[in-house]
Design an enzyme around this catalytic site. Structure first.
Site, short mmCIF file in Angstrom:
data_model
loop_
_atom_site.label_atom_id
_atom_site.label_comp_id
_atom_site.label_asym_id
_atom_site.label_seq_id
_atom_site.Cartn_x
_atom_site.Cartn_y
_atom_site.Cartn_z
N ARG A 103 0.83 -1.21 0.00
CA ARG A 103 0.00 0.00 0.00
C ARG A 103 0.87 1.26 0.00
O ARG A 103 0.53 2.25 -0.64
CB ARG A 103 -0.96 0.02 1.19
CG ARG A 103 -2.07 -0.99 1.10
CD ARG A 103 -2.94 -0.79 -0.15
NE ARG A 103 -3.79 -1.93 -0.40
CZ ARG A 103 -3.50 -2.95 -1.22
NH1 ARG A 103 -2.36 -2.98 -1.87
NH2 ARG A 103 -4.35 -3.92 -1.42
N GLU A 106 1.93 1.55 -3.41
CA GLU A 106 0.78 1.96 -4.22
C GLU A 106 0.50 3.46 -4.07
O GLU A 106 0.12 4.12 -5.04
CB GLU A 106 -0.43 1.14 -3.78
CG GLU A 106 -1.65 1.31 -4.65
CD GLU A 106 -2.76 0.39 -4.19
OE1 GLU A 106 -3.32 -0.29 -5.06
OE2 GLU A 106 -3.08 0.37 -2.98
N SER A 129 15.19 14.86 -0.64
CA SER A 129 16.22 13.93 -0.18
C SER A 129 15.63 12.82 0.67
O SER A 129 14.73 13.05 1.48
CB SER A 129 17.27 14.69 0.65
OG SER A 129 18.24 13.79 1.15
#
Length: 163
Positions: A103, A106, A129
């Protein structure tokens, strides 16, 4: 203490982790300590502390001393396991198979270009960064009693150089 949720490790499911991971997680389970408790004892952020356990962050000499004390691991042995540099990024398959980690992947997959566009508009051409970086996880409960995970990423903005 018995109702506390503790992250554990089945090393057979994670063959690419360093040997230090098994040692650290075994001691964590034996002492029944959360990452929050360990982080508090060693003076680090809980995500940074967990990253040490997974071999993804370098432990300082001070971290090693404190981890040794908190976890009851021989200092010289722990020092021999943690004194090298982490081999980041090789500990998991890609794409991730764990549902929660997937997830997170995702989220970047679905919102990555949106994050990039908004950051470019706010900061110009550059990158955030992941080295000059901090993160934290907080739990928020709304008025209906639903729990929400609040994940904060804070990275230094690095503009691209013109050459």
């Amino acid at each position: 203490m018995s109702n506390i949720n503790l992250a554990t490790l089945d090393i057979s499911e994670h063959p690419n982790l360093p040997s230090s991971s098994a040692v650290l997680f075994e001691a964590k389970a034996r002492k029944k300590l959360s990452f929050e408790a360990i982080a508090s004892a060693i003076g680090r952020n809980e995500v940074a502390t967990a990253a040490i356990f997974y071999g993804q962050a370098k432990a300082s000499a001070e971290d090693i001393v404190k981890l040794s004390e908190v976890l009851g691991i021989d200092h010289l042995y722990l020092e021999s396991l943690l004194s090298g540099f982490p081999d980041r990024g090789k500990s998991m398959t890609f794409p991730p198979k764990d549902p929660l980690i997937y997830r997170l992947f995702e989220i970047v997959q679905n919102y990555g270009y949106a994050y990039k566009a908004v950051m470019n508009e706010k900061f110009g051409d550059g990158i955030m960064s992941a080295i000059s970086f901090s993160t934290k996880v907080e739990k928020e409960t709304d008025l209906d009693g639903n729990n929400w995970a609040v994940v904060t990423w804070r990275g230094k903005w690095l503009p691209y150089s013109r050459f």
